[in-house]
Design an enzyme around this catalytic site. Structure first.
Site, PDB file in Angstrom:
ATOM      1  N   ASP A 203     -22.931  13.154  99.940  1.00  0.00           N
ATOM      2  CA  ASP A 203     -23.316  14.565 100.022  1.00  0.00           C
ATOM      3  C   ASP A 203     -24.826  14.650  99.843  1.00  0.00           C
ATOM      4  O   ASP A 203     -25.344  14.348  98.757  1.00  0.00           O
ATOM      5  CB  ASP A 203     -22.604  15.393  98.958  1.00  0.00           C
ATOM      6  CG  ASP A 203     -22.997  16.856  99.012  1.00  0.00           C
ATOM      7  OD1 ASP A 203     -22.674  17.517 100.021  1.00  0.00           O
ATOM      8  OD2 ASP A 203     -23.645  17.331  98.062  1.00  0.00           O
ATOM      9  N   GLU A 287     -21.909  14.103 106.346  1.00  0.00           N
ATOM     10  CA  GLU A 287     -21.758  15.369 107.057  1.00  0.00           C
ATOM     11  C   GLU A 287     -22.738  15.480 108.213  1.00  0.00           C
ATOM     12  O   GLU A 287     -23.844  14.932 108.168  1.00  0.00           O
ATOM     13  CB  GLU A 287     -21.979  16.544 106.098  1.00  0.00           C
ATOM     14  CG  GLU A 287     -20.804  16.874 105.222  1.00  0.00           C
ATOM     15  CD  GLU A 287     -21.049  18.116 104.391  1.00  0.00           C
ATOM     16  OE1 GLU A 287     -20.261  19.061 104.494  1.00  0.00           O
ATOM     17  OE2 GLU A 287     -22.027  18.128 103.636  1.00  0.00           O
ATOM     18  N   CYS A 340     -11.465  22.232  96.777  1.00  0.00           N
ATOM     19  CA  CYS A 340     -11.167  21.498  95.545  1.00  0.00           C
ATOM     20  C   CYS A 340     -10.706  20.089  95.910  1.00  0.00           C
ATOM     21  O   CYS A 340      -9.782  19.914  96.714  1.00  0.00           O
ATOM     22  CB  CYS A 340     -10.097  22.219  94.741  1.00  0.00           C
ATOM     23  SG  CYS A 340      -9.597  21.337  93.232  1.00  0.00           S
ATOM     24  N   CYS A 343      -6.682  19.730  94.332  1.00  0.00           N
ATOM     25  CA  CYS A 343      -5.513  20.416  94.882  1.00  0.00           C
ATOM     26  C   CYS A 343      -5.709  20.894  96.309  1.00  0.00           C
ATOM     27  O   CYS A 343      -4.745  21.277  96.966  1.00  0.00           O
ATOM     28  CB  CYS A 343      -5.125  21.599  93.994  1.00  0.00           C
ATOM     29  SG  CYS A 343      -6.356  22.932  93.946  1.00  0.00           S
ATOM     30  N   CYS A 359     -12.135  25.176  89.733  1.00  0.00           N
ATOM     31  CA  CYS A 359     -10.986  25.516  90.571  1.00  0.00           C
ATOM     32  C   CYS A 359     -10.102  26.516  89.838  1.00  0.00           C
ATOM     33  O   CYS A 359      -9.711  26.299  88.679  1.00  0.00           O
ATOM     34  CB  CYS A 359     -10.198  24.265  90.936  1.00  0.00           C
ATOM     35  SG  CYS A 359      -8.763  24.583  91.994  1.00  0.00           S
ATOM     36  N   CYS A 362      -5.985  24.747  89.862  1.00  0.00           N
ATOM     37  CA  CYS A 362      -5.596  23.614  89.006  1.00  0.00           C
ATOM     38  C   CYS A 362      -6.498  23.465  87.787  1.00  0.00           C
ATOM     39  O   CYS A 362      -6.241  22.607  86.935  1.00  0.00           O
ATOM     40  CB  CYS A 362      -5.610  22.321  89.815  1.00  0.00           C
ATOM     41  SG  CYS A 362      -7.258  21.849  90.429  1.00  0.00           S
ATOM     42  N   ASP A 369     -21.738  18.616  93.640  1.00  0.00           N
ATOM     43  CA  ASP A 369     -22.084  17.608  94.641  1.00  0.00           C
ATOM     44  C   ASP A 369     -21.072  16.462  94.653  1.00  0.00           C
ATOM     45  O   ASP A 369     -20.748  15.933  95.722  1.00  0.00           O
ATOM     46  CB  ASP A 369     -23.489  17.073  94.379  1.00  0.00           C
ATOM     47  CG  ASP A 369     -24.551  18.154  94.505  1.00  0.00           C
ATOM     48  OD1 ASP A 369     -24.303  19.133  95.242  1.00  0.00           O
ATOM     49  OD2 ASP A 369     -25.611  18.037  93.867  1.00  0.00           O
TER      50      ASP A 369
END
Length: 434
Positions: A203, A287, A340, A343, A359, A362, A369
């Site tokens: 990332d 990415e 997330c 989950c 989150c 969960c 990051d």
């Protein structure tokens, strides 16, 4: 396989004057050729601006153009003919880019018509493509430049070339230092076995240059930000100097050295980071960032450009191909930061100020990051799927969870399908065995 080998030169004062003369010859040929093209356009003639057409015109007109006004003697034989040819080659490339851009055949920003080069603003440089240039036998710390002679290098250039054939040598002056870049041709290497480091997701960011899915953080040197104060002061001093004075010349050299330092710091960090990743991990996921859109935010534009995301990906692409690592490029619209990693819930909004991902489903609390890097790793390691209509394979359903499969639709032709998730970023560079 073509490769560039760049080395710093250490010329004597006499050789430095000859280098300046050759760079001036290339600039003179460029400006003379541009004036010739403009004259043809003003007369309404069909312009002939290909490289070979410009060379034919130069060979016919050089005895009348390159003449000393006081003595009447021609001065073009003082420099290598390659210096003039490199200037004409630059002009031909600029005119070709302008023509293709005007016709819509060239990607990127729209190119304007070439302008004359100024001695004060243009980067001094020229190139050799033919002749006895390049390495010197039994002299590994030197290069041969026709009409200039043996020029000492700051490192063992023969070791770096390693027996490859030199096709071209470009000489330029940046930051007050002369450097040579040799384009060498190597034999295709055998297919390397990938590293044994497993898979990793990366990332990229502004605060930290890269965050890996295993928790490793690679700090951003902030090359421009850390030197911005000194650069502003040097530019302020330059603006106060009288044009044409020796003090202005020294101030310009100081600004150039600071700019070169910024570029070197950034290049050093990117090269070391990408080399470490390519030699450590077998599968690398990254990415496909929309850098042009990110630069549109004027509050982050300087920091985004200072991080050089595109250069990071470019270096990682060819270095991964060399080491046998597989580079997977994740779709730019994949919500890696909002999803997330535990989950799969996708948040609707996530501001940049939230550095810890919380989150609501969960209860996971993880660094923002690191969470994005884990999602990128998972998306890169997942099998590739094709959606018949180009829909996203990770859309959110009514419970705000990310679905693993796209909605069922009628199949369409293979040409209109798009790839979901990750694709091989260096698939075009992967070497195949015969």
């Amino acid at each position: 396989m073509l490769e560039a080998v760049k080395v710093a030169l250490d010329p004597t004062p006499r050789q430095e004057r000859l280098l300046e003369s050759h760079a001036g010859a290339a600039r003179f040929a460029y400006n003379a050729g541009l004036a010739h093209v403009k004259d043809m356009l003003e007369r309404g003639d069909k312009p002939e601006w290909s490289y070979y057409a410009l060379r034919r015109w130069w060979n016919q007109a050089k005895n009348t153009l390159a003449v000393d006004e006081t003595t009447g003697e021609t001065w073009w034989p003082e420099n290598s003919k390659e210096a003039y040819n490199s200037g004409l080659e630059s002009l031909a490339d600029a005119l070709k880019n302008f023509s293709k851009s005007r016709k819509g055949q060239r990607k990127g920003r729209r190119m304007g018509f070439p302008r004359f080069k100024s001695k004060d603003k243009a980067v001094p440089g020229f190139a050799y493509t033919t002749g006895s240039f390049g390495l010197i036998a039994r002299d590994p710390h030197a290069l041969r430049l026709p009409k200039i002679g043996r020029v000492h290098c700051m490192e063992n250039v023969s070791k770096r070339v390693d027996g490859a054939k030199a096709l071209r040598m470009s000489v330029s002056k940046r930051g007050g230092r002369w450097q040579a870049s040799l384009t060498v041709e190597r034999a295709d290497l055998p297919i390397p076995s990938p590293p044994k480091g497993g898979s990793v997701g990366i990332d990229l960011g502004v605060k930290e240059l890269a965050t890996l899915s295993d928790g490793t953080v690679i700090h951003n040197p902030h090359a421009l930000k850390s030197n911005l104060g000194r650069l502003k002061q040097a530019q302020r001093n330059l603006s106060r100097k009288q044009k044409g004075s020796n003090r202005r010349r020294k101030s310009r050299a100081q600004v150039a050295r600071l700019c070169a330092r910024v570029a070197n710091l950034r290049s050093d960090a990117l090269n070391k980071t990408t080399a470490m990743l390519a030699h450590t991990y077998a599968d690398i996921s990254i990415e496909d960032l929309n850098v042009a859109g990110m630069v549109g935010n004027h509050r982050l534009a300087q920091s985004v450009q200072d991080a050089s995301f595109y250069e990071f990906r470019r270096q990682l692409t060819y270095k991964a191909a060399r080491t046998g690592a597989r580079l997977h490029v994740i779709d730019r619209w994949y919500p890696s930061s909002k999803t997330c990693s535990n989950c799969g819930m996708v948040k609707t909004k996530l501001s940049l100020s939230e550095r810890v991902y919380h989150c609501e489903e969960c209860g996971l609390a993880i660094d923002r990051d690191v969470n994005a890097a884990i999602n990128i790793q998972v998306a890169g390691s997942a099998p590739e799927t094709l959606n018949a209509r180009g829909g996203s394979g990770r859309r959110a359903n009514a419970s705000r969870r990310a679905t693993r499969h796209p909605a069922k639709r009628e199949p369409s032709g293979g040409e209109s399908r798009v790839r979901l998730g990750a694709g091989l970023g260096n698939e075009a560079m992967q070497m195949t065995s015969l």
